[in-house]
Design an enzyme around this catalytic site. Structure first.
Site, PDB file in Angstrom:
ATOM      1  N   HIS A  78       0.847  -1.190   0.000  1.00  0.00           N
ATOM      2  CA  HIS A  78       0.000   0.000   0.000  1.00  0.00           C
ATOM      3  C   HIS A  78       0.884   1.242   0.000  1.00  0.00           C
ATOM      4  O   HIS A  78       1.745   1.410   0.868  1.00  0.00           O
ATOM      5  CB  HIS A  78      -0.928  -0.011   1.228  1.00  0.00           C
ATOM      6  CG  HIS A  78      -1.973  -1.089   1.128  1.00  0.00           C
ATOM      7  ND1 HIS A  78      -2.345  -1.865   2.198  1.00  0.00           N
ATOM      8  CD2 HIS A  78      -2.711  -1.501   0.066  1.00  0.00           C
ATOM      9  CE1 HIS A  78      -3.289  -2.722   1.798  1.00  0.00           C
ATOM     10  NE2 HIS A  78      -3.522  -2.517   0.513  1.00  0.00           N
ATOM     11  N   ALA A  79       0.620   2.104  -0.978  1.00  0.00           N
ATOM     12  CA  ALA A  79       1.539   3.193  -1.285  1.00  0.00           C
ATOM     13  C   ALA A  79       1.757   4.165  -0.121  1.00  0.00           C
ATOM     14  O   ALA A  79       2.874   4.597   0.134  1.00  0.00           O
ATOM     15  CB  ALA A  79       1.021   3.943  -2.508  1.00  0.00           C
ATOM     16  N   ARG A  80       0.692   4.503   0.593  1.00  0.00           N
ATOM     17  CA  ARG A  80       0.809   5.576   1.595  1.00  0.00           C
ATOM     18  C   ARG A  80       1.427   5.123   2.907  1.00  0.00           C
ATOM     19  O   ARG A  80       1.700   5.943   3.784  1.00  0.00           O
ATOM     20  CB  ARG A  80      -0.578   6.151   1.864  1.00  0.00           C
ATOM     21  CG  ARG A  80      -1.561   5.145   2.462  1.00  0.00           C
ATOM     22  CD  ARG A  80      -2.968   5.692   2.405  1.00  0.00           C
ATOM     23  NE  ARG A  80      -3.955   4.728   2.855  1.00  0.00           N
ATOM     24  CZ  ARG A  80      -5.275   4.922   2.746  1.00  0.00           C
ATOM     25  NH1 ARG A  80      -5.737   6.024   2.198  1.00  0.00           N
ATOM     26  NH2 ARG A  80      -6.106   4.017   3.190  1.00  0.00           N
ATOM     27  N   GLU A  81       1.671   3.826   3.050  1.00  0.00           N
ATOM     28  CA  GLU A  81       2.208   3.301   4.313  1.00  0.00           C
ATOM     29  C   GLU A  81       3.729   3.384   4.289  1.00  0.00           C
ATOM     30  O   GLU A  81       4.425   2.374   4.202  1.00  0.00           O
ATOM     31  CB  GLU A  81       1.678   1.871   4.511  1.00  0.00           C
ATOM     32  CG  GLU A  81       0.152   1.841   4.584  1.00  0.00           C
ATOM     33  CD  GLU A  81      -0.487   0.451   4.420  1.00  0.00           C
ATOM     34  OE1 GLU A  81       0.246  -0.553   4.385  1.00  0.00           O
ATOM     35  OE2 GLU A  81      -1.725   0.392   4.338  1.00  0.00           O
ATOM     36  N   ARG A 138      -3.381   4.767  -1.953  1.00  0.00           N
ATOM     37  CA  ARG A 138      -3.218   3.423  -1.386  1.00  0.00           C
ATOM     38  C   ARG A 138      -2.936   2.330  -2.439  1.00  0.00           C
ATOM     39  O   ARG A 138      -2.065   1.490  -2.266  1.00  0.00           O
ATOM     40  CB  ARG A 138      -4.519   3.056  -0.646  1.00  0.00           C
ATOM     41  CG  ARG A 138      -4.671   1.593  -0.246  1.00  0.00           C
ATOM     42  CD  ARG A 138      -6.022   1.388   0.452  1.00  0.00           C
ATOM     43  NE  ARG A 138      -6.388   0.003   0.607  1.00  0.00           N
ATOM     44  CZ  ARG A 138      -6.136  -0.730   1.694  1.00  0.00           C
ATOM     45  NH1 ARG A 138      -5.475  -0.202   2.715  1.00  0.00           N
ATOM     46  NH2 ARG A 138      -6.525  -1.986   1.779  1.00  0.00           N
ATOM     47  N   ASN A 145      -3.599  -5.871  -2.102  1.00  0.00           N
ATOM     48  CA  ASN A 145      -3.847  -6.823  -1.013  1.00  0.00           C
ATOM     49  C   ASN A 145      -5.286  -7.350  -1.012  1.00  0.00           C
ATOM     50  O   ASN A 145      -5.756  -7.900  -0.020  1.00  0.00           O
ATOM     51  CB  ASN A 145      -3.513  -6.198   0.344  1.00  0.00           C
ATOM     52  CG  ASN A 145      -2.997  -7.240   1.327  1.00  0.00           C
ATOM     53  OD1 ASN A 145      -2.390  -8.244   0.924  1.00  0.00           O
ATOM     54  ND2 ASN A 145      -3.245  -7.023   2.612  1.00  0.00           N
ATOM     55  N   ARG A 146      -5.983  -7.160  -2.121  1.00  0.00           N
ATOM     56  CA  ARG A 146      -7.273  -7.823  -2.347  1.00  0.00           C
ATOM     57  C   ARG A 146      -7.229  -8.590  -3.667  1.00  0.00           C
ATOM     58  O   ARG A 146      -8.225  -9.092  -4.130  1.00  0.00           O
ATOM     59  CB  ARG A 146      -8.416  -6.784  -2.425  1.00  0.00           C
ATOM     60  CG  ARG A 146      -8.628  -5.943  -1.176  1.00  0.00           C
ATOM     61  CD  ARG A 146      -9.163  -6.764  -0.009  1.00  0.00           C
ATOM     62  NE  ARG A 146      -9.396  -5.928   1.173  1.00  0.00           N
ATOM     63  CZ  ARG A 146      -8.444  -5.502   2.000  1.00  0.00           C
ATOM     64  NH1 ARG A 146      -7.180  -5.856   1.800  1.00  0.00           N
ATOM     65  NH2 ARG A 146      -8.760  -4.753   3.033  1.00  0.00           N
ATOM     66  N   HIS A 163       2.802  -3.683   6.702  1.00  0.00           N
ATOM     67  CA  HIS A 163       1.828  -2.603   6.477  1.00  0.00           C
ATOM     68  C   HIS A 163       1.860  -1.623   7.649  1.00  0.00           C
ATOM     69  O   HIS A 163       2.598  -1.806   8.611  1.00  0.00           O
ATOM     70  CB  HIS A 163       0.412  -3.182   6.386  1.00  0.00           C
ATOM     71  CG  HIS A 163       0.150  -3.993   5.156  1.00  0.00           C
ATOM     72  ND1 HIS A 163      -0.686  -3.567   4.162  1.00  0.00           N
ATOM     73  CD2 HIS A 163       0.621  -5.200   4.761  1.00  0.00           C
ATOM     74  CE1 HIS A 163      -0.730  -4.481   3.207  1.00  0.00           C
ATOM     75  NE2 HIS A 163       0.046  -5.489   3.545  1.00  0.00           N
ATOM     76  N   SER A 164       1.025  -0.588   7.563  1.00  0.00           N
ATOM     77  CA  SER A 164       0.763   0.279   8.700  1.00  0.00           C
ATOM     78  C   SER A 164      -0.646   0.842   8.509  1.00  0.00           C
ATOM     79  O   SER A 164      -1.177   0.777   7.403  1.00  0.00           O
ATOM     80  CB  SER A 164       1.779   1.420   8.785  1.00  0.00           C
ATOM     81  OG  SER A 164       1.519   2.407   7.802  1.00  0.00           O
ATOM     82  N   TYR A 165      -1.283   1.505   9.475  1.00  0.00           N
ATOM     83  CA  TYR A 165      -0.864   1.604  10.852  1.00  0.00           C
ATOM     84  C   TYR A 165      -1.911   0.944  11.732  1.00  0.00           C
ATOM     85  O   TYR A 165      -3.057   0.833  11.289  1.00  0.00           O
ATOM     86  CB  TYR A 165      -0.745   3.096  11.259  1.00  0.00           C
ATOM     87  CG  TYR A 165      -2.058   3.871  11.137  1.00  0.00           C
ATOM     88  CD1 TYR A 165      -2.427   4.441   9.922  1.00  0.00           C
ATOM     89  CD2 TYR A 165      -2.940   4.008  12.217  1.00  0.00           C
ATOM     90  CE1 TYR A 165      -3.624   5.150   9.790  1.00  0.00           C
ATOM     91  CE2 TYR A 165      -4.144   4.721  12.087  1.00  0.00           C
ATOM     92  CZ  TYR A 165      -4.471   5.285  10.871  1.00  0.00           C
ATOM     93  OH  TYR A 165      -5.647   5.967  10.738  1.00  0.00           O
ATOM     94  N   TYR A 167     -10.801  -7.029  10.292  1.00  0.00           N
ATOM     95  CA  TYR A 167     -12.020  -7.174   9.493  1.00  0.00           C
ATOM     96  C   TYR A 167     -11.773  -8.245   8.446  1.00  0.00           C
ATOM     97  O   TYR A 167     -10.630  -8.617   8.176  1.00  0.00           O
ATOM     98  CB  TYR A 167     -12.389  -5.849   8.815  1.00  0.00           C
ATOM     99  CG  TYR A 167     -11.222  -5.049   8.246  1.00  0.00           C
ATOM    100  CD1 TYR A 167     -10.373  -5.586   7.276  1.00  0.00           C
ATOM    101  CD2 TYR A 167     -10.953  -3.747   8.688  1.00  0.00           C
ATOM    102  CE1 TYR A 167      -9.303  -4.850   6.762  1.00  0.00           C
ATOM    103  CE2 TYR A 167      -9.887  -3.000   8.175  1.00  0.00           C
ATOM    104  CZ  TYR A 167      -9.076  -3.568   7.211  1.00  0.00           C
ATOM    105  OH  TYR A 167      -8.024  -2.852   6.705  1.00  0.00           O
ATOM    106  N   GLU A 214       1.166  -4.866  11.052  1.00  0.00           N
ATOM    107  CA  GLU A 214       0.763  -3.463  10.928  1.00  0.00           C
ATOM    108  C   GLU A 214       1.621  -2.694  11.928  1.00  0.00           C
ATOM    109  O   GLU A 214       1.493  -2.887  13.130  1.00  0.00           O
ATOM    110  CB  GLU A 214      -0.713  -3.281  11.305  1.00  0.00           C
ATOM    111  CG  GLU A 214      -1.680  -4.018  10.396  1.00  0.00           C
ATOM    112  CD  GLU A 214      -2.211  -3.129   9.274  1.00  0.00           C
ATOM    113  OE1 GLU A 214      -1.794  -1.959   9.174  1.00  0.00           O
ATOM    114  OE2 GLU A 214      -3.037  -3.627   8.503  1.00  0.00           O
TER     115      GLU A 214
HETATM  116  N1  ARG Z   1      -4.736  -3.319   6.547  1.00  0.00           N
HETATM  117  C1  ARG Z   1      -4.542  -4.495   5.726  1.00  0.00           C
HETATM  118  C2  ARG Z   1      -5.459  -4.416   4.536  1.00  0.00           C
HETATM  119  O1  ARG Z   1      -6.496  -3.829   4.609  1.00  0.00           O
HETATM  120  C3  ARG Z   1      -4.807  -5.723   6.529  1.00  0.00           C
HETATM  121  C4  ARG Z   1      -4.261  -6.939   5.936  1.00  0.00           C
HETATM  122  C5  ARG Z   1      -4.611  -8.180   6.695  1.00  0.00           C
HETATM  123  N2  ARG Z   1      -4.413  -9.328   5.905  1.00  0.00           N
HETATM  124  C6  ARG Z   1      -5.134  -9.613   4.839  1.00  0.00           C
HETATM  125  N3  ARG Z   1      -4.903 -10.672   4.207  1.00  0.00           N
HETATM  126  N4  ARG Z   1      -6.085  -8.865   4.445  1.00  0.00           N
HETATM  127  O2  ARG Z   1      -5.130  -4.909   3.490  1.00  0.00           O
HETATM  128 ZN    ZN Z   2      -1.763  -1.799   4.142  1.00  0.00          ZN
END
Ligand code: ARG
Ligand code: ZN
Length: 432
Positions: free
Chosen positions: A182-185, A240, A257-258, A310-312, A362, A384
């Site tokens: 994620h770019a902003r982290e 992001r 990350n999705r 990642h953060s935060y 989540y 994180e």
């Molecule tokens: N903040 C991260 C996200 O939203 C959490 C990642 C947790 N792990 C995951 N597989 N989603 O991507």
């Molecule tokens: Zn992230």
């Protein structure tokens, strides 16, 4: 004529006073806790239709009663947003009143501030600087560091991973660490740089590090999303996703990350291209996620540990994030993150929460950690990192060192634990 001038000055003075009174000169970050469904709806509306950036939760769909919302409000919309919140009696706290100043502080480097005593690893770096650093590091350590091109980004930037191999033992296992999905982290790439530096400097100095590097190679990908990272330096600090342009919509970017093939695009992701959690057209549709997935697939027999930084929010997460189900090795993973959090608490007096992603934050399907776990890399985690509650993505450079030390403690704890387990299993096999 003179009266006209006096009138002119008077009118403008009045204008000056008005703007000086109300308008903010800097972007702000607000912490808002809605306490009714009506307030929830207003906040969703503000985050979608006004020029603001939602920091927490990651998408307006997850705004709910009695849960803190972190909202970045740029200077030019602060008046409108503040008025709106007041009008609906929504109370808020100002987390950061001088976001612009902090952004500027984060971008300061040697050339603009030669007197700063901070070392290279206590500052944030542009993408170009990071590429230079990768080359320099490989040149300075020709016997132990190799640069591997694992792929390229949408905008054709190279994705370089460093392979640290500090001794030549045969059949070594390996650990993979990626940063900057994620770019902003920004603290994330900063950690990868620090980690490489620390490994090279403290091999044969620090006992834990020596043990780890004697037993495993480490692959480090400092910036998995170079297009996005570049964009945060040049256009939008809050960006992001990657920079995939979606034809037919004005919206750009896929959430990398999705985009992995782990319950892809189910609840917790979005198929709407404008969403911050847009899952892409299909699993691994993006060159960045595909590059990482290909590399892990072709090295899955040696890679034992997968780590994504990642953060935060200060969390040590383990699979799964894509389902509420427990991972088959849930208890050993849980033991590891628990111990890592305890060590961070003991050494740095800072609290990290831990557990499976889906239950700790989540549902978030399509994540790299879950996918790596399903591939067979059983020790898979997402960290994180800091901040400790005020700066969010805008962690000042003076906090980089502390954040990195905490994450390093977690990496060491987990790697040592994994080694202990595999040594126990090989020795038991030998004795059978
Ligand atoms: N903040 C991260 C996200 O939203 C959490 C990642 C947790 N792990 C995951 N597989 N989603 O991507
Ligand atoms: Zn992230």
């Amino acid at each position: 004529m003179a009266t006209v001038w006096v009138l002119f000055i008077f009118l403008n003075f009045d204008l000056l006073l008005k703007t000086g009174q109300c308008a903010e000169t800097s972007g702000q970050v607000l912490s808002i806790t809605p306490n009714s469904q009506e307030q929830v709806e207003i906040l969703k509306n503000v985050s979608i239709h006004y020029q603001t950036v939602l920091w927490q939760p990651v998408s307006s769909d997850y705004i709910k009663e009695q849960t803190q919302v972190h909202l970045y409000v740029p200077a030019n919309s602060s008046q409108t947003v503040n008025d709106l919140l007041h009008r609906h009696s929504i109370t808020y706290e100002v987390m950061l009143s001088n976001a612009d100043e902090i952004i500027e502080m984060q971008m300061r480097n040697d050339s603009t501030d030669p007197r700063s005593g901070a070392t290279f690893y206590q500052r944030y770096h542009t993408l170009e600087d990071i590429y230079d650093w990768i080359n320099r590091t490989a040149k300075d350590y020709p016997n132990t560091v190799k640069v591997i091109l694992v792929g390229s980004s949408h905008e054709k930037r190279p994705l370089y991973a460093l392979k640290l191999s500090l001794n030549n033992r045969p059949n070594k296992k390996a650990m993979w660490i990626d940063c900057g999905i994620h770019a902003r982290e920004w603290i994330s790439p900063a950690f990868c740089l620090f980690f490489v530096h620390y490994s090279l400097l403290f091999y044969n100095q620090n006992q834990a590090m020596t043990q780890i590097l004697d037993n495993m190679d480490v692959y480090v990908l400092p910036v998995m999303n170079p297009d996005g990272y570049k964009y945060t330096w040049t256009n939008d600090r809050m960006w992001r996703k990657n920079r995939f342009p979606k034809k037919g919509t004005p919206c750009i970017g896929v959430d990398l990350n999705r985009n992995f093939d782990a319950n892809w695009c189910t609840r917790g992701a979005s198929d709407y291209p404008c969403s911050e959690i847009y899952c892409g057209a299909f699993p691994e549709s993006e060159p960045e996620s595909q590059a990482v997935a290909n590399f892990l697939r072709s090295h899955k027999d040696s890679i034992q540990i997968y780590l994504s930084i990642h953060s935060y929010s200060q969390m040590l997460l383990m699979p799964y994030s894509c389902t509420m189900d427990e991972a088959e090795n849930h208890s050993e993973l849980y033991e590891m993150v628990k111990q890592a959090a305890e060590n961070i608490r003991r050494y740095y007096r800072n609290i990290y929460t831990y557990g499976p992603g889906a239950k700790t934050i989540y549902l978030a399907p399509g994540g790299s950690d879950d996918w790596a776990h399903m591939l067979g890399i059983k020790y898979s985690f997402t960290f994180e990192l800091q901040d400790r509650g005020r700066y969010g993505f805008l962690l000042p450079p003076s906090h980089i060192q502390g954040a990195c030390n905490e994450a390093l403690t977690a990496v060491k704890t987990i790697a040592l634990k994994v080694m202990e387990k595999s040594q126990a299993s090989t020795s038991s096999r030998q004795t059978v």
